[in-house]
Enzyme design. Structure first.
Site, PDB file in Angstrom:
ATOM      1  N   SER A   1     -40.803 -18.283 -20.419  1.00  0.00           N
ATOM      2  CA  SER A   1     -40.515 -16.925 -20.038  1.00  0.00           C
ATOM      3  C   SER A   1     -39.970 -15.795 -21.005  1.00  0.00           C
ATOM      4  CB  SER A   1     -39.532 -17.021 -18.811  1.00  0.00           C
ATOM      5  OG  SER A   1     -38.280 -17.545 -19.375  1.00  0.00           O
TER       6      SER A   1
ATOM      7  N   LYS B   1     -33.883 -10.272 -23.847  1.00  0.00           N
ATOM      8  CA  LYS B   1     -34.754 -10.609 -22.718  1.00  0.00           C
ATOM      9  C   LYS B   1     -34.446  -9.998 -21.615  1.00  0.00           C
ATOM     10  CE  LYS B   1     -36.426 -14.805 -20.434  1.00  0.00           C
ATOM     11  NZ  LYS B   1     -36.255 -16.324 -20.237  1.00  0.00           N
TER      12      LYS B   1
ATOM     13  N   SER C   1     -38.479 -22.065 -22.172  1.00  0.00           N
ATOM     14  CA  SER C   1     -38.791 -20.521 -21.968  1.00  0.00           C
ATOM     15  C   SER C   1     -38.380 -19.928 -23.345  1.00  0.00           C
ATOM     16  CB  SER C   1     -37.777 -20.118 -21.021  1.00  0.00           C
ATOM     17  OG  SER C   1     -38.109 -20.727 -19.876  1.00  0.00           O
TER      18      SER C   1
END
Length: 548
Positions: free
Chosen positions: A222, A147, A246
């Site tokens: 996210s 990420k 997330s």
């Protein structure tokens, strides 16, 4: 007289508490009404995407893409497959799927190939046994995607935030260093919302990440880029973070496993955004998304900070020794879970009761009705360092000006970022008495969970109200994220598990919750679910083509 003086404070105290609880009920009903109105207005617009052609991913070409990280590492150690062949297969898959899902921010493919060649040369000359290699480098040659909010030296580190000169990470995050030390090879960094502050991976730099099962729909956030890559078979191990679902939310929508560890179990240094609030480490964690549940203890152990943590993660607990619970307590502001989600929970409960001759016990927790407000209050009161640097103190004037910019589409920020700023401002203006009530309810609810779960219990809990929805419907669903963010503010480990596909071919799933420090219990359940219910399912391929 003395008796009266003793009683008066008690009566007054009860009156005050009852007043704040009444305020909580009013806030709950008001929020539910506001989001209902918002859904009525916007849902028909969002669902116009139904008429857009549904794209499909290219077929999976290499059998290497259908093996767990555990098996890939084992085959590399035994010289049955080369590191280079594994890395090339994943690079090709990333190139195949990214034009459809828009998940990749920055790559290091050439460097990854060179690292793989170096490992192959090392294996050709080393005299170490496979057992020694497994102990010293358990992820030898395994491709890993990260990420973008987790620093990878030399890679893009803007986290969806539009900058004149894109930021590059100057050094690896602590977890990335540990992963590399274990022999893993980093391929790329993936898409997030702006500064990770929303549940949909859309920003003004990279764009919007689509769902591998239906790119018209969201992959979540996210960690949406990682969820989409994993669900597409373009990643086998993902490094992610989780502060409000997330990691687990994209894992649900993209049909894979996501684990949120117990706070302070895994190294978190090197993440953007960050907060210096003392409570940040109680809520924020780094975790992983994987396609195969057998990889969960391996990956989390590598990132773990202590030997004791690693020992517990690899502790084997027969499911027959675990107590199973579930709850149907409502989140007041959230919608009820739909029939598909209810069915998968019932399916798992039925399997456990038949297989292990146990009763999955239903429990009731009186403070669950406060869970949205206590979660939002806890998380929105954290000062996020990058937001403070950019916006300074939140005030009405600044928010009004930014609102006008949003209205006339001249803002440099996404609407999701503006929504976060508005929500943070509102929750920070709540009366002190109401804030104290929510803080007390958070402590009380955590104790209720801990008392129920103990050291040998897990809870089956909904992940969300439905399977993946169309892009931007996230704004209508904010209260529904309580199903996930609740466990961040309670500090409990949770594993998101896929449970097949619905009639539209979209992934379904549920969460397994354990007590603090008992990550091995929820992971053991995830491995059983993977074995019995099939785990990750391949997304549909392009018309006329089939995967291997």
């Amino acid at each position: 007289m003395e008796l009266v003086l003793c009683i008066l404070p008690m009566v007054y105290g009860k009156f005050v508490v009852d007043g704040w609880e009444m305020m909580a009920v009013i806030v709950q009903k008001l929020l539910k009404f506001v989001f209902w109105i918002l859904a009525c207005i916007t849902t028909p617009l969002y669902r116009l995407r139904y008429f857009k052609k549904r794209k499909r991913l290219p077929p999976i070409k290499s059998p290497l893409l259908l093996q767990s990280a555990t098996k890939i590492a084992q085959q590399i150690r035994e010289r049955k497959v080369s590191c280079v062949s594994v890395i090339r297969a994943y690079i090709e898959r990333c190139n195949d799927v990214n034009p459809i899902i828009t998940a990749i921010v920055d790559t290091r493919y050439e460097s990854a190939i060179q690292e793989a060649k170096g490992f192959d040369e090392f294996l050709a000359r080393t005299e170490k046994t496979t057992e020694e290699l497994a102990r010293e480098m358990p992820l030898l040659g395994v491709p890993v995607t990260v990420k973008e909010s987790i620093a990878v030296k030399g890679m893009c580190y803007t986290v969806g935030f539009k900058e004149d000169v894109p930021t590059k990470a100057e050094e690896d995050a602590e977890a990335v260093s540990l992963i590399r030390k274990a022999g893993a090879i980093i391929l790329l960094v993936s898409n997030t919302p702006e500064l990770c502050l929303f549940w949909e991976s859309n920003n003004n730099v990279t764009g919007c990440t689509g769902n591998p099962y239906d790119p018209r729909k969201t992959s979540g956030g996210s960690s949406g880029g990682e969820g989409a890559l994993s669900g597409s078979a373009a990643s086998v191990v993902s490094l992610v973070s989780d502060i409000a679902g997330s990691a687990r939310f994209p894992a649900l929508f993209c049909g894979v496993f996501g684990h949120k560890p117990t706070p302070n179990l895994v190294a978190i240094k090197g993440h953007k955004p960050i907060s210096y609030d003392v409570k940040w480490n109680d809520f924020f964690v780094m975790g992983t998304i994987v396609r195969y549940a057998e990889d969960l203890p391996l990956v989390i152990s590598v990132m773990c900070k202590t030997d004791e943590g690693r020992r517990r993660l690899n502790q084997k607990t027969p499911l027959a020794n675990i107590k199973f619970f579930y709850t149907e307590d409502r989140v007041a502001e959230a919608n009820s879970i739909n029939r598909d989600m209810k069915n998968v929970m019932q399916k798992l409960r039925a399997y456990l009761e038949v297989t292990y001759s146990v009763k999955v016990q239903q429990v009731h927790m009186s403070d669950m009705k406060y869970s949205f407000n206590l979660s939002a209050h806890a998380l929105l009161n954290l000062d996020v360092e990058e937001v403070v640097q950019e916006f300074g103190p939140l005030n009405v004037c600044a928010l009004f000006v930014e609102g006008l910019k949003q209205l006339f589409r001249v803002s440099r920020y996404t609407f999701a970022m503006y929504g976060y700023l508005m929500a943070a401002y509102i929750y920070r203006k709540l009366p002190r008495g109401f804030s104290n009530l929510l803080a007390e309810k958070r402590v009380s609810l955590k104790k209720q969970f801990e008392d129920i779960l103990g050291d040998n219990g897990v809870m089956i809990y909904p992940s969300f109200v439905s399977a993946a929805y169309y892009r931007y419907e996230t704004f209508n669903n904010v209260p529904n994220f309580t199903y996930m963010m609740l466990f961040n503010v309670l500090g409990l480990p949770v594993t998101q598990c896929p449970m097949g596909l619905n009639a539209n071919g979209l992934p379904l799933g549920l969460q397994i919750v354990a007590g603090t420090g008992n990550d091995h219990l929820s992971i053991a359940m995830a491995q059983e679910i993977d074995r019995i219910f099939g785990g990750w399912r391949q997304p549909p391929c392009s018309s006329g083509e089939e995967s291997i």
